[in-house]
Design a protein around this motif. Structure first.
Motif, PDB file in Angstrom:
ATOM      1  N   ARG A 129       8.251 -12.572  -3.434  1.00  0.00           N
ATOM      2  CA  ARG A 129       7.849 -11.775  -4.594  1.00  0.00           C
ATOM      3  C   ARG A 129       6.327 -11.886  -4.763  1.00  0.00           C
ATOM      4  NH1 ARG A 129       6.329 -14.214  -8.913  1.00  0.00           N
ATOM      5  NH2 ARG A 129       7.049 -12.572 -10.310  1.00  0.00           N
ATOM      6  N   GLY A 130       5.809 -11.288  -5.825  1.00  0.00           N
ATOM      7  CA  GLY A 130       4.403 -11.502  -6.178  1.00  0.00           C
ATOM      8  C   GLY A 130       3.437 -10.911  -5.181  1.00  0.00           C
ATOM      9  N   GLU A 131       2.211 -11.480  -5.193  1.00  0.00           N
ATOM     10  CA  GLU A 131       1.148 -10.882  -4.396  1.00  0.00           C
ATOM     11  C   GLU A 131       1.434 -10.935  -2.895  1.00  0.00           C
ATOM     12  OE1 GLU A 131      -1.393 -12.139  -2.288  1.00  0.00           O
ATOM     13  OE2 GLU A 131      -0.678 -14.193  -2.288  1.00  0.00           O
ATOM     14  N   ILE A 132       2.138 -11.979  -2.436  1.00  0.00           N
ATOM     15  CA  ILE A 132       2.343 -12.085  -0.985  1.00  0.00           C
ATOM     16  C   ILE A 132       3.367 -11.055  -0.516  1.00  0.00           C
ATOM     17  CG2 ILE A 132       4.109 -13.935  -1.028  1.00  0.00           C
ATOM     18  CD1 ILE A 132       1.218 -13.487   1.553  1.00  0.00           C
ATOM     19  N   ALA A 133       4.351 -10.725  -1.365  1.00  0.00           N
ATOM     20  CA  ALA A 133       5.307  -9.670  -0.997  1.00  0.00           C
ATOM     21  C   ALA A 133       4.564  -8.340  -0.858  1.00  0.00           C
ATOM     22  CB  ALA A 133       6.422  -9.569  -2.032  1.00  0.00           C
ATOM     23  N   VAL A 134       3.642  -8.091  -1.784  1.00  0.00           N
ATOM     24  CA  VAL A 134       2.835  -6.870  -1.722  1.00  0.00           C
ATOM     25  C   VAL A 134       1.995  -6.853  -0.441  1.00  0.00           C
ATOM     26  CG1 VAL A 134       0.908  -5.644  -2.832  1.00  0.00           C
ATOM     27  CG2 VAL A 134       2.763  -6.588  -4.231  1.00  0.00           C
ATOM     28  N   ARG A 135       1.377  -7.998  -0.126  1.00  0.00           N
ATOM     29  CA  ARG A 135       0.539  -8.110   1.072  1.00  0.00           C
ATOM     30  C   ARG A 135       1.344  -7.797   2.335  1.00  0.00           C
ATOM     31  NH1 ARG A 135      -1.803  -7.683   4.883  1.00  0.00           N
ATOM     32  NH2 ARG A 135      -3.187  -9.058   6.055  1.00  0.00           N
ATOM     33  N   ILE A 136       2.563  -8.334   2.426  1.00  0.00           N
ATOM     34  CA  ILE A 136       3.388  -8.159   3.628  1.00  0.00           C
ATOM     35  C   ILE A 136       3.875  -6.711   3.734  1.00  0.00           C
ATOM     36  CG2 ILE A 136       5.532  -8.862   4.769  1.00  0.00           C
ATOM     37  CD1 ILE A 136       5.070 -11.644   3.298  1.00  0.00           C
ATOM     38  N   ILE A 137       4.261  -6.134   2.592  1.00  0.00           N
ATOM     39  CA  ILE A 137       4.713  -4.730   2.597  1.00  0.00           C
ATOM     40  C   ILE A 137       3.584  -3.827   3.105  1.00  0.00           C
ATOM     41  CG2 ILE A 137       5.340  -2.798   1.073  1.00  0.00           C
ATOM     42  CD1 ILE A 137       6.903  -4.989  -0.612  1.00  0.00           C
ATOM     43  N   ARG A 138       2.381  -4.094   2.642  1.00  0.00           N
ATOM     44  CA  ARG A 138       1.236  -3.276   3.090  1.00  0.00           C
ATOM     45  C   ARG A 138       1.023  -3.392   4.600  1.00  0.00           C
ATOM     46  NH1 ARG A 138      -2.529  -4.865  -2.081  1.00  0.00           N
ATOM     47  NH2 ARG A 138      -2.015  -3.042  -3.341  1.00  0.00           N
ATOM     48  N   ALA A 139       1.084  -4.635   5.122  1.00  0.00           N
ATOM     49  CA  ALA A 139       0.871  -4.827   6.563  1.00  0.00           C
ATOM     50  C   ALA A 139       1.948  -4.102   7.361  1.00  0.00           C
ATOM     51  CB  ALA A 139       0.863  -6.323   6.899  1.00  0.00           C
ATOM     52  N   ALA A 140       3.207  -4.197   6.894  1.00  0.00           N
ATOM     53  CA  ALA A 140       4.312  -3.549   7.604  1.00  0.00           C
ATOM     54  C   ALA A 140       4.130  -2.030   7.580  1.00  0.00           C
ATOM     55  CB  ALA A 140       5.642  -3.943   6.967  1.00  0.00           C
ATOM     56  N   GLN A 141       3.793  -1.497   6.422  1.00  0.00           N
ATOM     57  CA  GLN A 141       3.638  -0.045   6.316  1.00  0.00           C
ATOM     58  C   GLN A 141       2.475   0.451   7.181  1.00  0.00           C
ATOM     59  OE1 GLN A 141       3.596   0.568   2.038  1.00  0.00           O
ATOM     60  NE2 GLN A 141       5.837   0.697   1.956  1.00  0.00           N
ATOM     61  N   ALA A 144       9.455   0.116   8.330  1.00  0.00           N
ATOM     62  CA  ALA A 144      10.070   0.354   7.018  1.00  0.00           C
ATOM     63  C   ALA A 144      10.266  -0.973   6.294  1.00  0.00           C
ATOM     64  CB  ALA A 144      11.411   1.067   7.200  1.00  0.00           C
ATOM     65  N   THR A 145      10.218  -0.953   4.971  1.00  0.00           N
ATOM     66  CA  THR A 145      10.266  -2.215   4.222  1.00  0.00           C
ATOM     67  C   THR A 145      11.365  -2.220   3.166  1.00  0.00           C
ATOM     68  OG1 THR A 145       8.581  -1.297   2.748  1.00  0.00           O
ATOM     69  CG2 THR A 145       7.813  -2.763   4.500  1.00  0.00           C
ATOM     70  N   VAL A 146      11.977  -3.389   3.009  1.00  0.00           N
ATOM     71  CA  VAL A 146      12.970  -3.616   1.957  1.00  0.00           C
ATOM     72  C   VAL A 146      12.500  -4.796   1.118  1.00  0.00           C
ATOM     73  CG1 VAL A 146      15.365  -4.245   1.431  1.00  0.00           C
ATOM     74  CG2 VAL A 146      14.857  -2.741   3.381  1.00  0.00           C
ATOM     75  N   ALA A 147      12.324  -4.557  -0.191  1.00  0.00           N
ATOM     76  CA  ALA A 147      11.976  -5.648  -1.101  1.00  0.00           C
ATOM     77  C   ALA A 147      13.268  -6.241  -1.654  1.00  0.00           C
ATOM     78  CB  ALA A 147      11.120  -5.121  -2.250  1.00  0.00           C
ATOM     79  N   VAL A 148      13.235  -7.523  -1.987  1.00  0.00           N
ATOM     80  CA  VAL A 148      14.327  -8.113  -2.760  1.00  0.00           C
ATOM     81  C   VAL A 148      13.727  -8.600  -4.074  1.00  0.00           C
ATOM     82  CG1 VAL A 148      15.754  -8.765  -0.791  1.00  0.00           C
ATOM     83  CG2 VAL A 148      14.041 -10.381  -1.649  1.00  0.00           C
ATOM     84  N   VAL A 203       8.461  -4.248  -5.702  1.00  0.00           N
ATOM     85  CA  VAL A 203       9.651  -3.389  -5.769  1.00  0.00           C
ATOM     86  C   VAL A 203       9.229  -1.921  -5.749  1.00  0.00           C
ATOM     87  CG1 VAL A 203      11.590  -2.722  -7.250  1.00  0.00           C
ATOM     88  CG2 VAL A 203      11.013  -5.146  -6.965  1.00  0.00           C
ATOM     89  N   GLN A 204       8.124  -1.630  -6.429  1.00  0.00           N
ATOM     90  CA  GLN A 204       7.631  -0.248  -6.481  1.00  0.00           C
ATOM     91  C   GLN A 204       7.090   0.218  -5.127  1.00  0.00           C
ATOM     92  OE1 GLN A 204       4.785   0.287  -9.704  1.00  0.00           O
ATOM     93  NE2 GLN A 204       5.882  -1.157 -11.006  1.00  0.00           N
ATOM     94  N   LEU A 205       6.454  -0.693  -4.385  1.00  0.00           N
ATOM     95  CA  LEU A 205       5.778  -0.283  -3.154  1.00  0.00           C
ATOM     96  C   LEU A 205       6.695  -0.228  -1.934  1.00  0.00           C
ATOM     97  CD1 LEU A 205       2.299  -2.092  -3.351  1.00  0.00           C
ATOM     98  CD2 LEU A 205       2.992   0.132  -4.249  1.00  0.00           C
ATOM     99  N   ALA A 206       7.762  -1.028  -1.932  1.00  0.00           N
ATOM    100  CA  ALA A 206       8.644  -1.053  -0.758  1.00  0.00           C
ATOM    101  C   ALA A 206       9.436   0.254  -0.658  1.00  0.00           C
ATOM    102  CB  ALA A 206       9.595  -2.237  -0.856  1.00  0.00           C
ATOM    103  N   ASP A 207       9.896   0.566   0.553  1.00  0.00           N
ATOM    104  CA  ASP A 207      10.686   1.784   0.744  1.00  0.00           C
ATOM    105  C   ASP A 207      12.036   1.677   0.059  1.00  0.00           C
ATOM    106  OD1 ASP A 207       8.714   2.978   2.507  1.00  0.00           O
ATOM    107  OD2 ASP A 207       9.302   1.445   3.952  1.00  0.00           O
TER     108      ASP A 207
END
Lengths: 454, 77
Positions: A10-22, A27-31, A42-46
């Motif tokens: 969660r938090g900033e590192i989840a955002v960081r990883i989603i950005r790198a993957a995109q 494709a990205t899945v947040a939990v 949650v907003q940024l993940a696919d």
């Protein structure tokens, strides 16, 4: 290449990883837990999957729920981020066992580095200098007395299963040692279910210097060092790269030792080898290896131009290391500060609340990694890190000036944050010259309590 | 009847650690200043103390329950 990634954080590192993957077309899945439904990750993940109630134990630490989310959404891989399950060998094994790719090292490598005694043995075997102390576990008080010849006083007695600063006792004399040793044994057994102890010499004034490595299971490179000597309660608050304390010769030696250790344990992914550096003796000693991406990775990205999270994803996808050691060079100086939801005027009391106003700093050499947005309600259930402000400039002096400029641009309304701490530190003569050690900040905080309260 | 309210948002715990008995059991008497539970906020723990004395405490919040600031934790006679 990976096709669909579940981000188990969660938090900033989840955002960081989603950005790198995109950025890599993955494709990205947040939990998320029930407390995090409105979170930026949650907003940024696919896609996003609710994995349970707010308590971490029932959501972000729930291996079954995370694996189910990965299966249900057709993911082929899982990135653990840092914290939560990132250094849990059983999780790495479970992800692999479910036929998915774990973005990180094998369970075997995590286990070797997770146990302080086996990590120390692995480092010594790879020719990495370790802090003078016991060769392995110390079996009983009599064996402990023999190790004192190596360490002298003061000596640290540490729980083999401990970590994060827990399970440590310091003895200044033989009498104190004979009293503390059995107590430490009982305490380790009660706290960790394992009474195993080891001993290390106390390095009086030391800097915390760590080396970033990237490895693909056979080859390994380093991306130079970071210095994280400014710590409060053994938690880093300010990190920078490169370290001003090292000579070029010692820097090469230090970084080569980290690569040797990564190769010796057939490491895969991004990792950090942590050391204490003794200025007076001009020597470095291995402390531990962190088998994950670290909070402070952006300072290395700033000075080397390497996207460490993207490289982790490429390696996990089966690619060999794309970067050769000779291609890694250092440009300029970078500093990161951790903006926590804590009130520095009130002994860093946690301050969860709602972000009423948000003004994010920008311009040349400024990066802001965060999960904040205006109106975001910071939940009280997780750690207090809100954002990382990273500045990069030609020199250390210019980076500090830029840090002050960026901090003055930053406005986070409605919350108390650690911003005033960093403005005060950036103006301090010892910080300006880099004349600090790992216990420096605690003394400074006592002396400057009044200034922070005002 | 009085209510003890949570001073902070976070996770409520009724005992000091999982292997310890609860600070107070339902039906216990409470003196002013007694610790009745802990609130974990962002990984730091804060004691919750009763502001007034009373008898027959009855917990409303469960152990490990997420709570908001001002939420009632227990009733007191």
């Amino acid at each position: 290449m990976l096709k669909k990634l579940l981000v188990a954080n969660r938090g900033e590192i989840a955002v960081r990883i989603i950005r790198a993957a995109q950025d890599l077309g993955i494709a990205t899945v947040a939990v998320y837990s029930a407390a995090d439904g409105g979170s930026l990750h949650v907003q940024l993940a696919d896609e996003a999957v609710n994995i349970g109630p707010p308590a971490s134990k029932k959501s972000y630490l729930n291996i079954e729920a995370i694996l189910k989310a990965a299966r249900d959404t057709g993911c082929d891989s899982v990135h653990p981020g840092y914290g939560f399950l990132a250094e849990n060998a059983a999780f790495s094994d479970a992800v692999t066992g479910a036929g998915l790719v774990f973005v990180g090292p094998s369970g075997v490598a995590i286990r070797i580095m997770g146990d302080k005694v086996s990590a120390r043995s692995a480092a010594a075997a790879a020719g990495v200098p370790v802090v003078p102390g016991s060769a392995g576990r110390v079996e009983g008080l009599e064996a402990g007395r023999e190790v004192l010849a190596e360490t002298g006083f003061p000596v640290m007695i540490k729980a083999a299963a401990g970590g994060g600063g827990r399970g440590i006792r310091i003895a200044n004399s033989l009498a104190e040692f004979e009293q503390a040793f059995p107590q430490a044994e009982a305490e380790a057994l009660a706290a960790f279910g394992d009474g195993g102890l080891y001993m290390e010499k106390v390095i009086g004034k030391a800097r915390h210097i760590e080396v970033q490595v990237l490895a693909d299971g056979s080859d390994a490179i380093h991306c130079y060092e970071r210095e994280c000597s400014l710590q409060r309660r053994r938690q880093k608050v300010w990190e920078e790269a490169p370290s001003r304390a090292l000579s070029d010769g010692l820097r090469e030696e230090l970084c080569a030792s980290a690569v040797a250790l990564a190769k010796a344990v057939k490491y895969s992914g991004a990792g950090t080898v942590e050391y204490l550096y003794d200025d007076e003796a001009d020597r470095f000693y291995f402390i531990e290896m962190n088998t994950r991406i670290q909070v402070e990775h952006p300072v290395t990205e700033a000075i080397t131009g390497i996207d460490l999270v993207a490289e982790m994803l490429r390696i996990a996808g089966g690619e060999k290391l794309r970067i050769r050691q000779g291609d890694v060079s250092v440009k300029g100086h970078a500093i990161e500060v951790r903006l926590n939801a804590e009130d520095p005027a009130k002994e860093f009391a946690p301050f969860p609340g709602q972000v009423a106003e948000l003004r994010i700093p920008g311009g040349p050499g400024v990066r802001f990694d965060s999960m904040l947005y205006q109106g975001y309600q910071v939940p009280p259930f997780y750690d207090s890190l809100l954002a990382k402000l990273i500045v990069h400039a030609e020199t250390r002096e210019a980076a500090i000036v830029r840090l002050i400029r960026a901090l003055n641009e930053l406005r986070i309304g409605g919350l108390k944050t650690t911003k005033p701490l960093f403005l005060a530190l950036a103006a301090d003569p010892a910080v300006r010259t880099g004349d600090v050690h790992t216990r420096w900040l605690e003394g400074w905080l006592i002396e400057n309590a009044a200034a922070l309260a005002g | 009847m009085a209510q003890i309210l949570s001073p902070l948002p976070g996770t409520f715990y009724r005992s000091a650690s999982p292997d310890q008995p609860p600070y107070k059991a339902d039906g216990d008497a409470v003196s002013a200043g007694d610790v009745i539970g802990l609130i974990e906020v962002m990984k730091s723990f804060h004691e919750v103390r009763a502001e007034t004395a009373g008898t027959n405490i009855r917990f409303i919040a469960d152990n490990e329950e997420p709570i908001m600031a001002g939420a009632p934790l227990a009733d007191l006679d």
